[in-house]
Design a protein around this motif. Structure first.
Motif, PDB file in Angstrom:
ATOM      1  N   ILE A 231       0.840  -1.201   0.000  1.00 36.09           N
ATOM      2  CA  ILE A 231       0.000   0.000   0.000  1.00 36.09           C
ATOM      3  C   ILE A 231       0.877   1.254   0.000  1.00 36.09           C
ATOM      4  N   ALA A 232       1.932   1.235   0.814  1.00 36.41           N
ATOM      5  CA  ALA A 232       2.833   2.388   0.867  1.00 36.41           C
ATOM      6  C   ALA A 232       3.503   2.622  -0.479  1.00 36.41           C
ATOM      7  N   LEU A 233       3.979   1.542  -1.108  1.00 34.71           N
ATOM      8  CA  LEU A 233       4.625   1.667  -2.417  1.00 34.71           C
ATOM      9  C   LEU A 233       3.652   2.216  -3.453  1.00 34.71           C
ATOM     10  N   GLU A 234       2.408   1.711  -3.438  1.00 35.39           N
ATOM     11  CA  GLU A 234       1.416   2.173  -4.415  1.00 35.39           C
ATOM     12  C   GLU A 234       1.030   3.632  -4.171  1.00 35.39           C
ATOM     13  N   TRP A 235       0.972   4.016  -2.911  1.00 30.63           N
ATOM     14  CA  TRP A 235       0.688   5.411  -2.583  1.00 30.63           C
ATOM     15  C   TRP A 235       1.790   6.317  -3.141  1.00 30.63           C
ATOM     16  N   LEU A 236       3.026   5.921  -2.916  1.00 27.96           N
ATOM     17  CA  LEU A 236       4.162   6.713  -3.403  1.00 27.96           C
ATOM     18  C   LEU A 236       4.237   6.696  -4.925  1.00 27.96           C
ATOM     19  N   PHE A 237       3.878   5.568  -5.514  1.00 32.58           N
ATOM     20  CA  PHE A 237       3.854   5.451  -6.985  1.00 32.58           C
ATOM     21  C   PHE A 237       2.779   6.363  -7.571  1.00 32.58           C
ATOM     22  N   GLY A 238       1.598   6.336  -6.999  1.00 36.10           N
ATOM     23  CA  GLY A 238       0.512   7.174  -7.504  1.00 36.10           C
ATOM     24  C   GLY A 238       0.834   8.650  -7.407  1.00 36.10           C
ATOM     25  N   ARG A 239       1.548   9.040  -6.365  1.00 37.79           N
ATOM     26  CA  ARG A 239       1.907  10.449  -6.171  1.00 37.79           C
ATOM     27  C   ARG A 239       3.099  10.880  -7.013  1.00 37.79           C
ATOM     28  N   GLY A 240       3.763   9.925  -7.637  1.00 35.90           N
ATOM     29  CA  GLY A 240       4.938  10.260  -8.428  1.00 35.90           C
ATOM     30  C   GLY A 240       6.222  10.316  -7.633  1.00 35.90           C
ATOM     31  N   ASP A 241       6.173   9.978  -6.337  1.00 38.39           N
ATOM     32  CA  ASP A 241       7.399   9.923  -5.543  1.00 38.39           C
ATOM     33  C   ASP A 241       8.263   8.737  -5.951  1.00 38.39           C
ATOM     34  N   LEU A 242       7.618   7.709  -6.518  1.00 35.45           N
ATOM     35  CA  LEU A 242       8.303   6.562  -7.091  1.00 35.45           C
ATOM     36  C   LEU A 242       7.783   6.341  -8.502  1.00 35.45           C
ATOM     37  N   THR A 243       8.631   5.777  -9.340  1.00 32.54           N
ATOM     38  CA  THR A 243       8.168   5.294 -10.630  1.00 32.54           C
ATOM     39  C   THR A 243       8.320   3.782 -10.620  1.00 32.54           C
ATOM     40  N   ALA A 244       8.008   3.118 -11.742  1.00 30.90           N
ATOM     41  CA  ALA A 244       8.029   1.658 -11.712  1.00 30.90           C
ATOM     42  C   ALA A 244       8.291   1.081 -13.085  1.00 30.90           C
ATOM     43  N   PHE A 245       8.746  -0.167 -13.067  1.00 29.25           N
ATOM     44  CA  PHE A 245       8.837  -0.984 -14.277  1.00 29.25           C
ATOM     45  C   PHE A 245       8.545  -2.413 -13.850  1.00 29.25           C
ATOM     46  N   ARG A 246       8.447  -3.329 -14.805  1.00 26.97           N
ATOM     47  CA  ARG A 246       8.116  -4.709 -14.481  1.00 26.97           C
ATOM     48  C   ARG A 246       9.365  -5.572 -14.456  1.00 26.97           C
ATOM     49  N   GLY A 247       9.497  -6.335 -13.384  1.00 29.80           N
ATOM     50  CA  GLY A 247      10.610  -7.258 -13.246  1.00 29.80           C
ATOM     51  C   GLY A 247      10.179  -8.667 -13.574  1.00 29.80           C
ATOM     52  N   PRO A 248      10.965  -9.669 -13.188  1.00 30.16           N
ATOM     53  CA  PRO A 248      10.606 -11.069 -13.442  1.00 30.16           C
ATOM     54  C   PRO A 248       9.241 -11.411 -12.854  1.00 30.16           C
ATOM     55  N   ASN A 249       8.519 -12.278 -13.565  1.00 30.97           N
ATOM     56  CA  ASN A 249       7.192 -12.730 -13.117  1.00 30.97           C
ATOM     57  C   ASN A 249       6.197 -11.582 -12.976  1.00 30.97           C
ATOM     58  N   PHE A 250       6.410 -10.523 -13.783  1.00 30.50           N
ATOM     59  CA  PHE A 250       5.456  -9.413 -13.853  1.00 30.50           C
ATOM     60  C   PHE A 250       5.405  -8.585 -12.571  1.00 30.50           C
ATOM     61  N   LYS A 251       6.387  -8.754 -11.703  1.00 30.65           N
ATOM     62  CA  LYS A 251       6.419  -7.967 -10.473  1.00 30.65           C
ATOM     63  C   LYS A 251       6.655  -6.502 -10.794  1.00 30.65           C
ATOM     64  N   ARG A 252       5.924  -5.643 -10.109  1.00 27.96           N
ATOM     65  CA  ARG A 252       6.182  -4.209 -10.242  1.00 27.96           C
ATOM     66  C   ARG A 252       7.382  -3.856  -9.373  1.00 27.96           C
ATOM     67  N   VAL A 253       8.374  -3.243  -9.993  1.00 24.32           N
ATOM     68  CA  VAL A 253       9.600  -2.840  -9.300  1.00 24.32           C
ATOM     69  C   VAL A 253       9.606  -1.321  -9.219  1.00 24.32           C
ATOM     70  N   TYR A 254       9.871  -0.795  -8.020  1.00 24.99           N
ATOM     71  CA  TYR A 254       9.754   0.639  -7.769  1.00 24.99           C
ATOM     72  C   TYR A 254      11.140   1.274  -7.694  1.00 24.99           C
ATOM     73  N   GLU A 255      11.217   2.489  -8.214  1.00 26.39           N
ATOM     74  CA  GLU A 255      12.488   3.197  -8.238  1.00 26.39           C
ATOM     75  C   GLU A 255      12.236   4.695  -8.078  1.00 26.39           C
ATOM     76  N   ILE A 256      13.276   5.403  -7.664  1.00 24.90           N
ATOM     77  CA  ILE A 256      13.212   6.861  -7.567  1.00 24.90           C
ATOM     78  C   ILE A 256      13.164   7.434  -8.988  1.00 24.90           C
ATOM     79  N   PRO A 257      12.189   8.278  -9.327  1.00 32.20           N
ATOM     80  CA  PRO A 257      12.051   8.772 -10.708  1.00 32.20           C
ATOM     81  C   PRO A 257      13.310   9.431 -11.250  1.00 32.20           C
ATOM     82  N   ALA A 258      14.005  10.193 -10.431  1.00 32.99           N
ATOM     83  CA  ALA A 258      15.194  10.906 -10.903  1.00 32.99           C
ATOM     84  C   ALA A 258      16.289   9.954 -11.362  1.00 32.99           C
ATOM     85  N   ARG A 259      16.272   8.713 -10.876  1.00 33.79           N
ATOM     86  CA  ARG A 259      17.276   7.741 -11.288  1.00 33.79           C
ATOM     87  C   ARG A 259      16.828   6.925 -12.496  1.00 33.79           C
TER      88      ARG A 259
END
Length: 397
Positions: free
Chosen positions: A160-188
């Protein structure tokens, strides 16, 4: 107001979606993926895996055989694509990052989670710090993912925390193995040129996205174009009126349509559209169901959430595109253990030539099975096309 026949509108739409050009010969690489994103704008993601993850299928429909690992590498490591809420969860070109900032500022779950996030602000801040220090991370990588909760689909506290931060743009994301959402700092993750670009005001971002919608659709009504990036329809209708008045889009009348449409100035009108393709239920050509019916006289609904006894066509039904028309539909399932592509039903659209459709569809089903690494295609008994389809598949197996 310019008038278009339905046939012309159909060819414009198919051309804008990449179906008026031949599939490339030779090995498919990042250049082809990049061009595809330029053509259709985004790939919608979906977790249903009864046949194959949905975002792989539109690429196959337009490019033919390609290495799914190569697409994964492109979408997760090139930094040319990121994930966000566009047409639902979608992979989007990084060039569009500034256009999504207004949506991040008005996180669609903010009202539902604002109280939770406030109460858990120290935990949320700790999760953000952890990604900043250790990232990129998935939920399973967190030091304290937390237990499952009652609200919000029973997600773990960390999710929930990751999704909250993702929705706000504090984190971005891409898909890793097995379709897992992987979160990262947008600036990186987002290229500096796009991350640092000042975001336009909400109205200006919506205008740009509506013009992009028209580019990817070729033409569409206000509702059609608003749906591409899931924009507010009344606000989009007003903006499109202004955009057309300025000449960035052209207002046109389409034969049989009750509403006028907006035509992109760069839209091509192919003389003919040939070839065939099986379309994911989440393919951008058909995801706006009312538009699909207006263009192709094809009534289409996803029946995944319909109880089995009430389903008309099946669980995971793919429309079949042949020579510019939607001529049939098939309910497909990959039986990976038995290495079989199961055609659980096959239906012909009214007035279409059964023998011709069955022959072309059989070739495409065998081709799809080979791409998926399956050995056989097995045709079931449901639908008015299975009798003609079965011997055609057998002849090609």
């Amino acid at each position: 107001m310019k008038k278009l026949t339905l046939a012309q509108a159909k060819r414009i739409a198919l051309g804008a979606q990449g179906f008026a050009t031949k599939r490339p010969a030779g090995r498919i690489d990042a250049r082809h993926f990049r061009k595809l994103f330029q053509t259709i704008g985004l790939l919608q993601l979906d977790s249903v895996n009864v046949l194959e993850r949905s975002h792989y299928l539109p690429v196959f429909a337009r490019l033919g055989h390609y290495d799914r690992a190569a697409l994964d590498k492109y979408t997760s490591h090139s930094r040319e694509v990121f994930e966000y809420w566009a047409h639902e969860a979608s992979l989007i070109p990084a060039t569009h990052y500034p256009l999504m900032r207004f949506r991040m500022d008005s996180n669609r779950w903010e009202k539902r989670l604002a109280t939770w996030a406030k109460e858990e602000r120290h935990y949320v801040a700790a999760i953000l710090d952890e990604v900043r220090e250790r990232g990129p991370l998935s939920i399973s990588d967190l030091e304290d993912p937390g237990g499952r909760t009652g609200p919000w689909w029973g997600y773990q506290k960390g999710k929930i925390a990751l999704e909250w931060l993702f929705g706000r743009g504090d984190l971005t994301a891409f898909r890793g193995p097995n379709f897992k959402r992987v979160y990262e700092i947008p600036a990186r993750y987002v290229p500096e040129a796009h991350f640092d670009e000042p975001p336009p005001a909400k109205e200006d971002a919506m205008r740009a996205l509506l013009i992009e919608s028209a580019r990817h659709h070729g033409l569409g009504t206000a509702r059609d174009l608003a749906d591409y990036y899931r924009l507010n329809v009344p606000a989009s209708r007003k903006l499109l009126h202004d955009i057309a008045a300025e000449g960035s889009l052209e207002t046109v009348a389409v034969e049989g349509w009750k509403e006028h449409a907006y035509l992109h100035p760069e839209a091509k009108r192919p003389r003919a559209v040939t070839g065939s393709a099986l379309l994911s239920p989440f393919d951008s050509l058909v995801w706006e169901r009312a538009r699909t019916e207006r263009l192709f006289d094809f009534h289409y609904r996803i029946e995944i959430y319909v109880p089995k006894p009430k389903r008309v066509h099946g669980y995971y039904v793919l429309p079949y595109l042949m020579d510019g028309e939607l001529v049939g539909r098939v309910d497909l399932k990959a039986d990976r253990k038995a290495s079989k592509l199961l055609v659980q039903s096959a239906f012909l659209e009214s007035g279409r030539p059964a023998k011709k459709v069955a022959a072309r569809l059989a070739s495409d089903l065998v081709d799809l099975a080979h791409w998926l690494g399956l050995q056989d295609v097995v045709v079931g008994r449901k639908g008015d096309l299975v009798t003609a389809l079965r011997p055609e598949v057998k002849a090609r197996s």
